[in-house]
Design an enzyme around this catalytic site. Structure first.
Site: not given
Lengths: 252, 213
Positions: B83, B193, B195
């Site tokens: 990001c 993202h 994650e």
């Protein structure tokens, strides 16, 4: 090929336990937020929202532990709402692993609070939740679980909150919430057209067609539902397939 | 000896989800959230996340004296930007009336604007928030076992525009086709993202943890 419309199951959490039923019969403990969140993740939920309905400040601490446990095992966006009043509350939830925090009454009492926390933590993690009820020819926002009128116009309020930095609007129709008669898509459409940020529609979902209508009629970017995923026989996967069959782009 | 993975912490955003997701796939590796340049220098791999406004991110990197540590890691060891950890590698951002960035790669960061209409008849919303398909533009070890056009989770209002298009490892469409990931030598960086991207995101992180240059 574009952005998928999101399906977001919402879990009510009281003193660290999921309340209201969940339909999974084969998990050890249907009140355990980690187990329920994990199952929704496996079914393809795009995000999960926890609404902390705990009454006492002491028990409120437990929601941070819930978020911590879920965030270490479920790798999709997590939103936490309920009782967020100070920047410290936001920080505690983010540190516990929440990706977004939903602010409702505190924004009504002090709109500058939204500016403060979006400046400090970024718009991407601040959701402003709005409870709206139809009054004559428009909608007004209510606080205290829909009991207390404020006289504030809901559409103007949504626009103001987006101006103040809210990254998303979570809009609940108090008229429809719990009725299973579908979203108030006039309300959704009015807000979707008024704000440049994504709209999550909430309140009234009783069948899968309501999810489709929320997107196609209401203009919502995401649909939030609680009871149809908890009690009825619908899984998130079925909901997504139904939406896909009706021409809505979803993550399958 | 267990490898060391540094997750660079410069005070911008929630790093818990990044570190938890890396830990989840990293076996016995030591995963540390840190702003210590010496730990970053000693780490086997470096993850460089970040959220928030460009100017604040650059200020925070400066305050933590991390400019050189980040650039050195980005040139020398397996490095994953996420990001803002992608965006600040460029030269300049339009955000905050123009912000100078780390300048590892020639190129700009631009706001989404003049967007097309969405399929619901409304202008596309900004931020671009949610799950979009990622088209792989080159084969890369970090794409191993990830089907092309898998959906990853995005939250951003700005996008990178690298001058050298051979950097582009993936693109995504949101009104405009934009760069969703870049790759060069030991460096990989994503606008999305991993994650927060469920199984495909964990697969990408696992590929990173096991990436040998």
């Amino acid at each position: 090929m574009g952005l998928a419309k999101r399906i977001i199951p919402c879990l009510d959490v009281d003193a660290g336990r999921v309340v209201k039923g969940v339909r999974f019969v084969d998990i050890r403990d249907a009140g355990d937020p980690v187990e329920v969140a994990r199952r929704y993740n496996e079914e393809g939920a795009d995000e999960i929202t926890f609404l902390d309905i705990t009454a006492t400040a002491h028990e409120r601490e437990t929601i941070a532990h819930v978020v911590e446990q879920v965030a270490s095992q479920v790798f999709i966006p997590l939103t936490v709402g309920g009782g967020i009043r100070k920047a410290g509350d936001v920080l505690r939830m983010l540190n516990a692993g929440a990706d977004k925090v939903a602010i409702n009454s505190a924004a009504v009492f002090n709109p500058e609070f939204v500016k403060e926390v979006t400046d400090r933590f970024g718009s991407q993690c601040i959701v402003v939740a709005i409870d709206a009820k139809r009054v004559d020819d428009h909608w007004e926002i209510f606080t205290h679980g829909g009991r207390k009128p404020t006289g504030i116009d809901a559409v103007a309020w949504a626009r103001k909150m987006a101006d103040y930095g809210a990254g998303e609007i979570l809009l609940t129709s108090m008229d429809r919430d719990g009725t299973k008669s579908g979203f108030d898509n006039h309300l959704n459409r009015a807000v979707a057209e008024a704000v440049p940020v994504p709209l999550i529609a909430s309140g009234g979902v009783g069948k899968l067609q309501h999810l489709v209508d929320g997107v196609q009629v209401g203009g919502a970017d995401a649909v939030l539902a609680a009871s149809i995923f908890h009690f009825a026989e619908y899984s998130i996967g079925q909901a997504k397939q139904y939406m896909a069959d009706h021409g809505i782009e979803v993550r399958l | 000896m267990a490898q060391k993975i540094a997750v660079i912490d410069y005070g911008m955003g929630n790093l818990r989800s990044v570190s938890k997701a890396v830990e989840h796939v990293a076996g016995d590796a030591e995963v540390r959230v840190t702003d210590d340049p010496s730990y970053i220098a000693a780490a086997d791999r470096v993850v460089f996340p970040g959220q928030g406004a460009a100017r604040d991110c650059m200020a925070a990197i400066g305050e933590h004296h991390l400019n050189q540590a980040v650039l050195r890691a980005a040139r020398t060891k397996p490095f994953l930007g996420i990001c803002m950890g992608l965006q600040v590698l460029m030269q300049r951002s339009e955000e905050n009336d123009g912000t100078a960035l780390l300048g590892l790669f020639a190129g700009e960061v631009r706001r989404f604007d003049g967007l097309a209409m969405g399929d619901n008849g409304l202008p596309l919303k900004i931020p671009h928030m949610g799950w979009s398909q990622v088209q792989q533009q080159l084969s890369h070890p970090l794409w191993a076992d990830i089907p092309d056009r898998s959906r990853f989770y995005f939250v951003h209002s700005y996008r990178v525009v690298p001058e050298d298009v051979s950097l582009i490892a993936a693109t995504t469409d949101y009104g405009v086709r934009f760069t969703a990931a870049i790759a060069r030598d030991n460096l990989f960086a994503t606008q999305f993202h991993p994650e927060k991207s469920a199984d495909v995101g964990l697969q990408l992180l696992s590929n990173f943890v096991n990436w040998s240059i």
